[in-house]
Motif scaffolding. Sequence first.
Motif: not given
Length: 466
Positions: A166, A169-171, A177, A449
């Motif tokens: 992940t 994906y998190r990046q 954000d 996702q």
Amino acid sequence: MHPATPLAMIENHPYADIRLGDGATLSRTLKEDDIALFAAMSGDVNPAHVDPEYAASTQFHGIIAHGMWGGALISTVLGTEFPGPGTIYLSQNLRFLHPVHVGDTLDVQVTVTGKDDRTHQVTLDCRCTDQDGVEVITGSAVVVAPTEKICRPRTAPMQVRLWDKTLRYRQLLALVDKLPPISVAVVHPCSEDALRGALDAAALGLITPILVGPEAKIRAIAASAGIDLAGQRIVNTAHSHAAAAQAVAMARAGEVQALMKGSLHTDELMAEVVSAATGLRTERHISHVYVLAVPSYAKLLFISDAAINIEPDLDAKRDIVRNAIDLAHAIGIAEPKVAILAAVETVNPGMRSTIDAAALCKMAGRGQITGGILDGPLAFDNAISMQAAHDKGIVSPVAGQADILIAPDLEAGNMIAKQLQYLADAQAAGLVLGARVPIILTSRADGTQARIASCALAVLMVKARA
């Protein structure tokens, strides 16, 4: 101490040969991968071991090894060196005296302190000492020693590749954000995955969805899946064709900033998008871009076109390249490396893909394609492997380190993308570009996702166009 067994063999020391004071040693340096592997195997994700930010605030001032990593090294000595194969582990007590940090080297020593001739049990003192001579673990073990000699070929440990599935994906989510959500018409969300993907993206603050499709069917699916539609706007249409037409009309009117494919077929949606009279065409050809996180590749890999243009001509390929470069820019890649793929890396008059590749590179040299570094023709291996490029004598700023792969046709692009997903465990997202608004287009087999990641890409594209 007994001499180490040759690395090619694994050999034991039977009970009759063991004397008080006998033993063996092992040396091992702690690496980051050791901690990650131990956490993955054991499920022990105590933040002291896996969360650098938290670990820095503790009394240890950084990540430390799991205590039982050192304990496992003691087990390794007992089972592979002394007494070795055939040993039965009965008990172990340990005292953990000091932390072990990444880069520390442990010398593990076991020494016989007692024997029981009736039971063949052996008691061993166990100690782990770091590179500074500080004892970090002490204890004792009781084992049943083997009674027969064993000498066998040593089995090489498996090579394990670690991948944080992940991470990319998190990046990607981190890039969006602080950005406001975009309004998205979700076209015919008449499956649980399509509906949940859109609402999960909304929950993350990526999109403000407008559900376009048969309202009764959407509500029935939501009720069956336990999905709450409170506060969600639904634009009722009779069927999927009407949903596609309505969503495109909303985009033309500026009511939404992007479209999201639900559970209808791609052709059904794209027919409305490319309509000359009522669609979303621009001066560019429309194309699809996959963005893949491949475990064995060091960065995101863009692949185009794998969904829209079946046999693109040179003019279409130029726009396919430009659309992919625009998406790379939106993600933050200032000058993406673009590999124009063919079966070979030399121009062959009998292979149109090689001629198109050479022409595209010349177009880039003349300023007809900007924003990236192009090279081609390049075979797939030369595009993504520095070793393959070196072996073939290819000197290129793109070869072996491509960000973008431009396939010669849809069949090749689709097969590359699907093979990477299903054989290399790549995580995928995708957008259609070249229209007035980005279109979030994923496979019906893709999960939530992939849909969320594709929504994040759309947010970045909307921002880039603002």
